[in-house]
Design an enzyme around this catalytic site. Structure first.
Site, PDB file in Angstrom:
ATOM      1  N   PRO A   2       0.800  -1.211   0.000  1.00 13.95           N
ATOM      2  CA  PRO A   2       0.000   0.000   0.000  1.00 13.95           C
ATOM      3  C   PRO A   2       0.832   1.260   0.000  1.00 13.95           C
ATOM      4  CG  PRO A   2      -0.220  -1.267   2.057  1.00 13.95           C
ATOM      5  CD  PRO A   2       0.980  -1.721   1.346  1.00 13.95           C
ATOM      6  N   GLU A   3       0.457   2.182  -0.858  1.00  9.31           N
ATOM      7  CA  GLU A   3       1.030   3.523  -0.829  1.00  9.31           C
ATOM      8  C   GLU A   3      -0.018   4.441  -0.202  1.00  9.31           C
ATOM      9  OE1 GLU A   3       3.063   4.611  -4.486  1.00  9.31           O
ATOM     10  OE2 GLU A   3       2.976   2.541  -5.162  1.00  9.31           O
TER      11      GLU A   3
END
Length: 279
Positions: A2-3
């Site tokens: 996840p960013e």
DNA sequence: CCGGACGCCTGTCGGC
DNA sequence: TGCCGACAGGCGTCCG
């Protein structure tokens, strides 16, 4: 995995379930994540109410009355909220944890469950203001906040000699920009990812800051990017994958000029760019 | 101080 | 079908 957009999507998904509600119990099945889950956490958090769920970069901050849970999803982490339902009419049982479900926050209204196959994520606990925690203290500005702009990037670039892609992926320069969105932002700003950061004019950093902001904001609107397994806290995929222009598009035609997209490694990360559009 | 490489883990995918 | 290496959305730490 996840960013920033995926972490923000997760935050928005869990916050309404957590805010104002009481933690009944903390269950740790596998304490060995990036760092050990602090053994004092269950006793410290049990019986406490959640004040707020905030985000700093890719860290989620679950603020209790007596301290803050710091969560990081690493490469493969995800959070789900499993509502209890409305007993006695709907006493839906919480599903049994699976192999990589390492951590549960059992609430009065359901269970927040952390799954993280690769265990690069983290669950930490601090009773100090979270912004003073060693992991958060030296982070750069939020890319969607007021302190992030072209001059900020330009200034950071003057001190260093590294590819511009490494610059914008450095959390001490700006938080939340991971490999997918770094590639996309550089494409939109038409900057070659390998260009030395100190050899880029200030005006081009204005364009890069603008592109970074826009891409991240659009990705949040779409609920993040699902490449293989990202899901929101409600179990839904993100839809930004269909908007990707270069990430993962090796040899496919550039959407702007038709040249084949190239893949090369920068800082041990796959880097995708158009050799004609990006200079 | 900086940049680059490494390591932490497991799962998946492509090639043979 | 099976095996094996490469690779994956992150990031602190170590080394030169």
């Amino acid at each position: 995995m996840p960013e920033l957009p995926e972490v923000e999507t997760t935050r928005r998904g869990i916050a309404p379930w957590l805010q104002g509600n009481r933690i009944l119990e903390v269950r740790i099945r596998q304490p060995r994540l990036r760092w050990p889950i602090p053994p004092e956490l269950p006793a410290a958090a049990a019986g406490r109410r959640v004040r707020d769920v905030a985000r700093r970069g890719k860290y989620l901050l679950v603020q209790l009355e007596n301290g803050t849970l710091i969560l990081h999803l690493g490469m493969s982490g995800s959070l789900r909220f499993l509502p209890t339902g409305n007993p006695p009419e709907d006493p839906a049982p919480i599903p049994a944890p699976e192999k990589h479900d390492h951590f549960d926050l059992v609430m009065e209204n359901g269970t927040l469950r952390l799954r993280d196959p690769r265990r690069f994520g983290a669950v930490l606990w601090t009773e100090q203001p979270p912004e003073t925690h060693p992991l958060l203290r030296d982070l750069g500005p939020e890319p969607l906040g007021p302190a992030f702009d072209g001059p900020h990037l330009w200034q950071a670039a003057q001190k260093r000699r590294c590819p511009v892609k490494s610059l914008i992926m450095d959390g001490h320069v700006v938080v939340g920009v991971g490999n997918i969105y770094a590639n996309e932002a550089l494409f939109q700003a038409r900057i070659h990812p390998h260009r030395p950061s100190h050899r880029i004019a200030a005006a081009r950093y204005d364009a890069l800051a603008r592109a970074t902001r826009e891409i991240l904001a659009r990705a949040i609107d779409q609920g993040g990017t699902t490449l293989r397994d990202f899901q929101s806290a409600e179990g839904r995929p993100g839809y930004f994958a269909q908007a990707l222009q270069v990430y993962g598009k090796t040899d496919q035609p550039c959407p702007a000029c038709g040249q084949p997209i190239r893949c090369q490694t920068i800082g041990q990360r796959s880097t995708f760019y158009c050799p004609r559009c990006q200079r």
